[in-house]
Design an enzyme around this catalytic site. Structure first.
Site, PDB file in Angstrom:
ATOM      1  N   GLU A 155       0.805  -1.091   0.092  1.00  0.00           N
ATOM      2  CA  GLU A 155      -0.062  -0.082   0.065  1.00  0.00           C
ATOM      3  C   GLU A 155       1.169   1.200  -0.014  1.00  0.00           C
ATOM      4  OE1 GLU A 155      -0.632  -2.653   1.827  1.00  0.00           O
ATOM      5  OE2 GLU A 155      -2.437  -3.412   0.920  1.00  0.00           O
ATOM      6  N   PHE A 204      -8.939  -2.581   0.916  1.00  0.00           N
ATOM      7  CA  PHE A 204      -9.869  -2.551   2.238  1.00  0.00           C
ATOM      8  C   PHE A 204      -9.308  -1.124   2.882  1.00  0.00           C
ATOM      9  CE2 PHE A 204     -11.233  -6.810   1.255  1.00  0.00           C
ATOM     10  CZ  PHE A 204     -12.636  -6.554   1.333  1.00  0.00           C
ATOM     11  N   ALA A 205     -10.172  -0.347   3.490  1.00  0.00           N
ATOM     12  CA  ALA A 205      -9.789   0.784   4.216  1.00  0.00           C
ATOM     13  C   ALA A 205      -8.718   0.449   5.379  1.00  0.00           C
ATOM     14  CB  ALA A 205     -11.125   1.547   4.645  1.00  0.00           C
ATOM     15  N   TYR A 240      -6.567  -1.609   5.289  1.00  0.00           N
ATOM     16  CA  TYR A 240      -5.312  -1.886   4.761  1.00  0.00           C
ATOM     17  C   TYR A 240      -4.610  -0.711   4.376  1.00  0.00           C
ATOM     18  CZ  TYR A 240      -7.398  -6.479   3.854  1.00  0.00           C
ATOM     19  OH  TYR A 240      -8.058  -7.846   4.133  1.00  0.00           O
ATOM     20  N   PRO A 279      -0.590   1.005   6.148  1.00  0.00           N
ATOM     21  CA  PRO A 279       0.960   0.928   5.588  1.00  0.00           C
ATOM     22  C   PRO A 279       1.271   1.988   4.924  1.00  0.00           C
ATOM     23  CG  PRO A 279      -0.042  -1.214   5.428  1.00  0.00           C
ATOM     24  CD  PRO A 279      -1.002  -0.501   5.982  1.00  0.00           C
ATOM     25  N   HIS A 331     -11.715  -6.132   7.930  1.00  0.00           N
ATOM     26  CA  HIS A 331     -12.466  -5.625   6.867  1.00  0.00           C
ATOM     27  C   HIS A 331     -13.732  -4.667   7.016  1.00  0.00           C
ATOM     28  CE1 HIS A 331     -10.348  -9.291   5.833  1.00  0.00           C
ATOM     29  NE2 HIS A 331     -10.265  -9.098   4.442  1.00  0.00           N
TER      30      HIS A 331
END
Lengths: 337, 411
Positions: free
Chosen positions: A60, A83-84, A86, A89, A129
């Site tokens: 990311e 997905f938000a 994630y 990083p 998630h």
């Protein structure tokens, strides 16, 4: 006017933008050949080629970092974080780099990127998630934060975000991807195609950033909501009989404070609803702003209904998610106070 | 029956020399100048794996330029290179002193590393973009960026091009191919790859360069840059400036068990090589080779510049607290200015007298610009940017909440 799901509306916004401007490039994990795990970018690679829509490594920070470099070159990257949950990083690249680039270089370099990500719960995604990180980004100077609640707005706001000269965090409530939400979790999703708000204008129809939408007019209390919670608020108003004015904020940064203040001054009461965790959530900011601008117009203490200060649970998600019952209790409380 | 085992212990690498010790670089393998052959620019990275463990060097101890990598510069270009390095060193000394005098808050000098950025800049073309760290001001000096503008920023005065918003040495100049510097380490490395990808996407001919220090190669963004550069064969030159020290932490902490920083490129299939960072000719030749490789579509190159940070990390650092005071003098690759000077003298194109005269002229020039900048203002006084400037440029158009805050602040 075509009937579309939010996914189809988002896909069409990409299509319209890529057709009109060859500087628009789209990439992210699984975004190219497959069209994204939610299929928001399906068909774009086939139509625009692999150099304008492509798959990225699972990194990311790399996705956002390369997008910043591309924007500095002169492209307009639209990137997807799967997905938000994630996005963390990439946090440093977003807040330390994208958000500040214009300011720190005094306009020498700018960063017109759009960072799309599915957000929120309601699909049994568990704590990895289901998160709603909007408050984290509204706290950062230089970012804009957008959350649509229906296909029409999703397309129009995304087109506005792509045209925007500054970095935009575009949060897509995944509970609304396929259909509207009546606030009750025990009913099957009904397609947007059977719903008036599934109607999406063709072509380049912009919904400007920074403008809220009055979802339902009312005179008793103002409910400030966005994304999925707009429908929870509507359901709560219907079930309690409280004549609530439901405002869909649509853009959290910049915020349409004028619409909020006008409404609260009219109703004299205010309830704030979001599904993100409570402490230091965006609701706290909304209540501060309303208090600063409307204190002498308030007839009751404001109330907020939010997710709890816990990680988002898997099996208990409907106890976590603010539903019409909890919002209804808040409406009754502010009416009784 | 359980077999008796000794308790485990943690391995924490230590440098060979600490304060009070005698510096010892005897285990530092230095190939002789000219020993490393120059491959074709379209070489398969697999065929030059040994270059990640050797060092490209051109200038030998006698001051001769030898081997395949020699000859990338004319005599006039060499003299210009010497002038750029002398200018950077003089500029550094004056600004370091200005910080000590309270005219600015902070400064970072390049002492011992002047060849890296000064030589590299001369291998690029107008329109190419560097994504530098705070120790590549030589890219600006060597591309004739106005020194007055640099000083105005260091002093945060009314003519600071960044309106007082950035730290003194965090320059930005799109026109001069110098991307806005961040203090968050390593972030620019992957951005350079994105810029290069954009050039490829657009069918352009420009290339990007990324810069990172040895310590920051431990950052995740270093690895992100490598994987993106490798995957998309981005037209980028990725530079690691290994100056041996990340503030007080020696390079062995970030390097870990791998033989060299350049060797990290092998895992990504990226052409990787090391260069003598104190050899102006070698840095230029390697930069030119890697830039040509990128521009002709052969993909990224990783270059480890082996050099030594002779000064402190910044004006807030005291290196005598963690390393031997004599270590810089013992550095076996010598001083970059002295080495180029000796080469020019050896080929009859320079002399000690001309050098002394050049030093005086450059010092006079820098002092003259410094007076001009200080007449405008310093952080301690004079004409400053307006406080109103801090509210400008957060967004292209100022949103209502910022307008309210600016008014509340009284600007």
């Amino acid at each position: 006017m075509a009937q579309m799901t939010m996914i189809e509306a988002i896909r069409e916004a990409h299509d319209v933008a890529m057709e009109a401007d060859e500087r628009v490039v789209v990439f992210g994990e699984d975004v190219g050949f497959f069209g994204g795990v939610f299929r928001c970018t399906a068909g774009l690679q086939e139509k625009y080629g692999k150099s304008r829509c492509f798959d990225a490594p699972i990194n990311e920070s790399g996705i956002v970092g390369t997008a910043i470099g591309m924007a500095a070159f002169g492209l307009k990257p639209v990137i997807e974080i799967q997905f938000a949950d994630y996005v963390y990083p990439a946090y440093d690249q977003i807040v330390s780099e994208a958000a500040r680039l214009r300011h720190r270089s005094n306009g020498d370099f700018t960063c017109p990127i759009v960072i799309r990500m599915p957000t929120g719960g309601g699909i049994f995604g568990g704590q990895t998630h289901s998160q709603s990180p909007e408050a984290i980004f509204t706290h950062v100077s230089g970012l804009k934060v957008v959350i649509p609640s229906n296909p029409r707005d999703a397309k129009g706001l995304l087109l506005a975000a792509i045209e925007d000269p500054d970095p935009v965090i575009f949060l897509e409530p995944k509970r609304l991807y396929n259909g509207p939400f009546d606030g009750h979790h025990n009913k099957p999703i009904e397609s947007w195609k059977k719903h008036p708000q599934g109607e999406v204008p063709e072509g380049k129809q912009i919904v400007p950033l920074g403008k809220a939408h009055i979802q339902k007019e009312g005179s008793d209390v103002t409910v400030l909501a966005y994304g999925t919670m707009v429908y929870v608020a509507e359901a709560a108003a219907a079930e309690t009989g409280v004549d609530a004015e439901v405002i869909d904020l649509r853009t959290l940064m910049p915020l349409d404070l004028d619409t909020i203040v006008d409404s609260v001054k009219k109703t004299g009461r205010c309830v704030v609803v979001h599904e993100a965790t409570r402490t230091s959530g965006f609701g706290a900011e909304l209540m501060s702003l309303v208090q600063e601008a409307c204190f002498y117009h308030l007839e009751a203490p404001m109330v907020r209904v939010t997710g709890w200060d816990t990680p988002y649970p898997h099996a208990q998600e409907w106890e976590y998610f603010p539903g019409p019952v909890r919002v209804g209790e808040a409406l009754r409380k502010v009416m009784e106070d | 029956m359980t077999e008796a085992v000794k308790p485990l212990s943690l391995n924490v690498p230590e440098p060979g020399c600490r304060p009070g010790d005698t510096p010892d670089f005897s285990d530092f393998e230095i190939p002789r100048a000219g020993a490393v052959a120059q491959p074709d620019v379209d070489v398969d990275p697999d065929d030059i794996r040994d270059l990640a463990f050797s060092i490209v060097r051109v200038l030998n101890k006698e001051g001769d330029a030898v081997g395949d990598w020699a000859g990338s510069l004319s005599v006039d270009e060499l003299r210009a290179g010497l002038r750029h390095m002398l200018t950077l060193r003089t500029f550094d000394a004056r600004m370091q002193n200005a910080q000590r005098q309270g005219k600015t808050s902070f400064y970072m000098q390049h002492l011992g590393e002047e060849a890296v950025s000064c030589a590299f800049a001369r291998a690029l073309q107008p329109g190419d973009m560097n994504f530098p760290t705070y120790r590549q001001a030589g890219l600006l000096i060597a591309s004739e960026y106005p020194m007055l503008t640099m000083m105005n920023q260091i002093y945060s005065n009314a003519e600071d091009p960044l309106a007082g918003r950035q730290l003194p040495i965090m320059y930005s100049s799109k026109e001069h191919g110098f991307f806005s510097i961040s203090g968050n380490l390593g972030t620019q490395f992957v951005q350079s790859v994105g810029w290069a990808m954009a050039s490829a996407i657009s069918g352009d001919t420009k290339i990007a360069t990324g810069w990172i220090g040895d310590g920051s190669t431990a950052e995740s963004d270093f690895h992100a840059a490598m994987v993106f550069a490798s995957t998309y064969k981005a037209p980028v030159v990725l530079n690691i400036v290994n100056n041996q020290w990340a503030i007080s932490t020696f390079q062995g902490i970030a390097r870990g068990g791998v033989g060299t920083f350049a060797a990290r490129g092998h895992g990504f299939g990226i052409a990787s090589l090391r260069v003598d960072g104190n050899d102006y000719l070698a840095v230029h030749a390697v930069a030119k080779w890697a830039a040509k490789r990128a521009r002709e579509g052969h993909g990224p190159t990783l270059i480890e510049h082996v050099t030594y940070r002779a000064g402190g990390h910044s004006t807030s650092d005291d290196p005598s607290a963690y390393r031997s005071k004599s270590e810089a003098a013992a550095w076996p690759l010598g001083d970059p200015i002295e080495r180029l000077k000796q080469h020019l003298i050896k080929i009859g194109e320079w002399s000690e007298d001309r050098h002394a005269q050049a030093e005086v002229e450059i010092l006079d020039g820098v002092i003259s610009v410094q007076k001009e900048a200080e007449a405008i203002g310093t952080l301690a006084g004079g004409k400053a940017p307006s406080p109103r400037d801090m509210f400008e440029g957060v967004y292209e158009t100022m949103p209502p909440h910022l307008i309210r805050q600016r008014q509340e602040a009284g600007f």
